[in-house]
Each structure stands twice: as structure tokens, then as C-alpha cells.
Design a protein around this motif. Structure first.
Motif, PDB file in Angstrom:
ATOM      1  N   CYS A 268       0.814  -1.219   0.000  1.00 41.07           N
ATOM      2  CA  CYS A 268       0.000   0.000   0.000  1.00 41.07           C
ATOM      3  C   CYS A 268       0.848   1.269   0.000  1.00 41.07           C
ATOM      4  O   CYS A 268       0.354   2.327  -0.406  1.00 41.07           O
ATOM      5  N   ASN A 269       2.077   1.184   0.465  1.00 41.63           N
ATOM      6  CA  ASN A 269       2.923   2.380   0.552  1.00 41.63           C
ATOM      7  C   ASN A 269       3.067   3.129  -0.772  1.00 41.63           C
ATOM      8  O   ASN A 269       2.915   4.355  -0.813  1.00 41.63           O
ATOM      9  N   PRO A 270       3.396   2.443  -1.889  1.00 40.28           N
ATOM     10  CA  PRO A 270       3.518   3.180  -3.152  1.00 40.28           C
ATOM     11  C   PRO A 270       2.223   3.862  -3.578  1.00 40.28           C
ATOM     12  O   PRO A 270       2.261   4.904  -4.230  1.00 40.28           O
ATOM     13  N   LEU A 271       1.084   3.288  -3.196  1.00 42.47           N
ATOM     14  CA  LEU A 271      -0.195   3.901  -3.544  1.00 42.47           C
ATOM     15  C   LEU A 271      -0.485   5.114  -2.668  1.00 42.47           C
ATOM     16  O   LEU A 271      -0.885   6.178  -3.160  1.00 42.47           O
ATOM     17  N   ILE A 272      -0.269   4.966  -1.357  1.00 46.40           N
ATOM     18  CA  ILE A 272      -0.629   6.029  -0.419  1.00 46.40           C
ATOM     19  C   ILE A 272       0.317   7.214  -0.533  1.00 46.40           C
ATOM     20  O   ILE A 272      -0.111   8.370  -0.617  1.00 46.40           O
ATOM     21  N   TYR A 273       1.618   6.945  -0.548  1.00 46.53           N
ATOM     22  CA  TYR A 273       2.587   8.037  -0.578  1.00 46.53           C
ATOM     23  C   TYR A 273       2.956   8.462  -1.996  1.00 46.53           C
ATOM     24  O   TYR A 273       3.596   9.483  -2.177  1.00 46.53           O
ATOM     25  N   GLY A 274       2.559   7.659  -2.996  1.00 45.93           N
ATOM     26  CA  GLY A 274       2.895   7.977  -4.370  1.00 45.93           C
ATOM     27  C   GLY A 274       1.693   8.394  -5.187  1.00 45.93           C
ATOM     28  O   GLY A 274       1.469   9.583  -5.442  1.00 45.93           O
ATOM     29  N   LEU A 275       0.869   7.440  -5.569  1.00 45.83           N
ATOM     30  CA  LEU A 275      -0.243   7.719  -6.461  1.00 45.83           C
ATOM     31  C   LEU A 275      -1.382   8.470  -5.781  1.00 45.83           C
ATOM     32  O   LEU A 275      -2.300   8.936  -6.453  1.00 45.83           O
ATOM     33  N   TRP A 276      -1.372   8.593  -4.446  1.00 50.64           N
ATOM     34  CA  TRP A 276      -2.354   9.424  -3.749  1.00 50.64           C
ATOM     35  C   TRP A 276      -2.083  10.902  -4.006  1.00 50.64           C
ATOM     36  O   TRP A 276      -2.974  11.735  -3.854  1.00 50.64           O
ATOM     37  N   ASN A 277      -0.851  11.215  -4.423  1.00 52.21           N
ATOM     38  CA  ASN A 277      -0.470  12.593  -4.721  1.00 52.21           C
ATOM     39  C   ASN A 277      -1.191  13.083  -5.977  1.00 52.21           C
ATOM     40  O   ASN A 277      -1.174  12.426  -7.016  1.00 52.21           O
ATOM     41  N   ARG A 278      -1.834  14.246  -5.868  1.00 54.56           N
ATOM     42  CA  ARG A 278      -2.639  14.758  -6.982  1.00 54.56           C
ATOM     43  C   ARG A 278      -1.788  15.071  -8.208  1.00 54.56           C
ATOM     44  O   ARG A 278      -2.207  14.827  -9.350  1.00 54.56           O
ATOM     45  N   GLU A 279      -0.603  15.617  -7.971  1.00 53.78           N
ATOM     46  CA  GLU A 279       0.246  15.987  -9.106  1.00 53.78           C
ATOM     47  C   GLU A 279       0.691  14.760  -9.868  1.00 53.78           C
ATOM     48  O   GLU A 279       0.687  14.735 -11.113  1.00 53.78           O
ATOM     49  N   LEU A 280       1.065  13.707  -9.138  1.00 49.59           N
ATOM     50  CA  LEU A 280       1.461  12.468  -9.804  1.00 49.59           C
ATOM     51  C   LEU A 280       0.264  11.816 -10.495  1.00 49.59           C
ATOM     52  O   LEU A 280       0.404  11.229 -11.572  1.00 49.59           O
ATOM     53  N   GLN A 281      -0.909  11.927  -9.891  1.00 51.39           N
ATOM     54  CA  GLN A 281      -2.112  11.377 -10.517  1.00 51.39           C
ATOM     55  C   GLN A 281      -2.391  12.058 -11.850  1.00 51.39           C
ATOM     56  O   GLN A 281      -2.692  11.395 -12.860  1.00 51.39           O
ATOM     57  N   SER A 282      -2.298  13.395 -11.848  1.00 48.89           N
ATOM     58  CA  SER A 282      -2.586  14.130 -13.088  1.00 48.89           C
ATOM     59  C   SER A 282      -1.567  13.831 -14.170  1.00 48.89           C
ATOM     60  O   SER A 282      -1.915  13.661 -15.346  1.00 48.89           O
TER      61      SER A 282
END
Length: 305
Positions: A268-282
Motif C-alpha cells: 500500500c505504501n507506493p499507492l498512499i505516498y505515491g499515487l495518492w499525490n494529486r500531481e502524480l495522478q494528473s
């Protein structure tokens, strides 16, 4: 505890445990590596993101997770398949895995402290952090390596050089003594204190500024998710260190349950601290749209020809 009187063979339990763990590590490694490659690719393609401290720490954190799971596959595979490896090789593999595992918590602590400084001291902390960011990372890894090297020296004072080069069917458990476990607890509580103090100060500042009011559900949810994720890291680790290796069905089941929780947290770490970020999502969304558009144009051009 008299193991012989209870007909308990620790080697059988360790091999069965390793067989289960190597499968879980393989799944966690595949998933964590996939997300890590995606996030690092997104960050590396943007010069602005590459210079930001939070993304540098995030990349180190994700690489530690992937390396930890990958080395877990190697170490537990050596135990599960009775690789008959020299004790020194087992110690080196386990030592590197332990170091990158501690790097996971160290980078979490650094990310929490950095977030606090950026929120509470945005004007004075940016230039200061940029000037010392690589020194802090180098110092962190130096502390981890020196600490583990000293523990291995303490652990290896008993065995002779021949014993270290002796091949063992089942890689022995190392750093299971009282000094190693006590130092591990101290480091764990130190990092936990940094993370909790940082989050409490962030919450206090956010509440004062009105960011954690009832209407801002996302901010409250983010803090809650991070704290739950931290608990999934810390609680199994504390129990691992305090219990050590014990024999029996109960301890075997407890160990696997704790390991399953810990492995779930790593995934879950890469999802929470990574892809949860709005800038990285966009940026991921734009990248995927660009790939689909290029593929659609390629197919259209081939059909028209």
C-alpha cells in the motif's frame, strides 16, 4: 523452553514459514516494483519534480520497498529450498535486507519531518533543505550501515572464520540476540517519535489555519490513512522484535499473520505516498492519455494505408 520435550523441530517450522513468506514476498515485490517504476518514470521525465525534496525522498522510499521485498525473496528462498549457502552469504543478504528495511522507516520519518517544515516554516526551510538534502540522505544511510555492521560484528564474535564459511542447509537466524533487539527497539521508537511529533505539529498547524475543518474531508482522511498505514508498519515490527523466533503452531500462525499485515503495508505504501499525490495522478493520467492517443493514431494510420 525445552523444545525436545514438546517435540518441536524449529528447522521444520522455519522452512515452512520461509515457503509461505517467499510466495508473499514475490507478490509484494512484483506489485511494489511496478508502481515504483511508474512513479520514478513520471518524476524523472519532469525536471521540476526531480529537484523537489519530497519526490527525492519518495523515490528513495519506493526503492527501499522494492529492494526489501526482492531481497526477502532471495533470503527466504534460500531457506525454503535448502540452498546450503555459506553462513556469511546468508548474513550479507539478510544484512542488506535489514538495512533497506530500516531505510523504509527512515525515509518515512524524513518525509514527515519535511512535510512539517514545508507547512510550518515555508519561507525559511526551502533553501535550507535544498542545500542539505543529499547530506541528510548520505548521513541516514551511513548511520544505518554502521549500526548494522556493528551489530553483525557483535553477533560474529563467537563463531570463527571457518564457521562463517560453513555451508548451512537452512540459513540461520541472525541478530536475534538481546543487544540487537534492544538497539532495534530504540531505533524504532526514535523514528516513530519523529513521525508522530511531525504529524501532530502538522495537524495542529492545519487546524489553526482551518485546513482540518469539517468541510475539508480529504485533508482529514489523508492524515487518518497515513496514521493507519504507520500502525501497519510499526505494530508488526514491534511484535517481531519483541517475540523473536519461537516454536509452535500458535507462534507460527501469529508470525504469518503479522508478516501478512506488514507485507500488505508495503504494497500500500507506493499507492498512499505515491499515487495518492494529486500531481502524480494528473501526470499519470496525461501520460496514459498520450499513450492511448498515440496508439489510436498508429492504428488509424495503418488502416488508412
Amino acid at each position: 523452553m525445552n523444545l525436545s520435550s514438546e517435540h518441536c523441530n524449529m528447522s521444520d517450522w522455519l522452512r515452512l514459514e520461509a515457503t509461505v513468506k517467499v510466495s508473499v514476498y514475490m507478490v509484494a515485490f512484483s506489485f511494489a516494483t511496478l508502481i515504483t517504476v511508474i512513479i520514478i518514470t513520471i518524476i524523472s521525465q519532469n525536471s521540476k519534480l526531480r529537484k523537489e525534496v519530497r519526490y527525492i525522498l519518495l523515490c528513495h522510499h519506493l526503492l527501499c520497498i522494492s529492494s526489501y521485498c526482492g531481497l526477502g525473496v532471495v533470503f527466504q528462498g534460500m531457506r525454503a529450498f535448502l540452498a546450503n549457502s555459506p553462513v556469511l552469504v546468508c548474513w550479507v543478504v539478510f544484512g542488506v535486507q535489514l538495512s533497506v528495511g530500516e531505510g523504509i522507516l527512515f525515509t518515512l520519518a524524513l518525509m514527515a519531518a519535511h512535510t512539517y517544515l514545508m507547512i510550518c516554516w515555508p519561507l525559511t526551510s526551502v533553501s535550507f533543505i535544498d542545500s542539505i538534502k543529499y547530506k541528510i540522505l548520505a548521513g541516514t544511510w551511513l548511520i544505518i550501515i554502521l549500526k548494522n555492521a556493528c551489530l553483525f560484528l557483535i553477533e560474529g564474535t563467537g563463531p570463527t572464520q571457518i564457521a562463517l564459511l560453513k555451508s548451512e542447509p537452512l540459513c540461520p537466524v541472525v541478530l536475534n540476540g538481546i543487544p540487537a533487539r534492544a538497539i532495534g527497539m530504540v531505533f524504532l521508537f526514535l523514528l516513530l517519535s519523529i513521525i508522530l511529533v511531525s504529524y501532530s505539529l502538522i495537524y495542529k498547524e492545519g487546524k489553526r489555519a482551518g485546513h482540518f475543518n469539517r468541510s475539508n474531508i480529504k485533508a482529514r482522511k489523508t492524515v487518518l490513512i497515513h496514521l493507519v498505514q504507520l500502525g501497519l508498519h510499526i505494530i508488526p515490527t514491534l511484535l517481531f522484535i519483541s517475540l523473536g523466533k519461537m516454536c509452535g503452531v500458535f507462534f507460527f500462525a501469529l508470525n504469518l499473520v503479522l508478516f501478512g499485515v506488514f507485507a500488505f503495508a508495503q504494497c500500500c505504501n507506493p499507492l498512499i505516498y505515491g499515487l495518492w499525490n494529486r500531481e502524480l495522478q494528473s501526470r499519470l493520467y496525461h501520460c496514459m492519455c498520450g499513450q492511448l492517443w498515440c496508439g489510436h493514431r498508429g492504428v488509424t494510420s495503418r488502416v488508412s494505408v
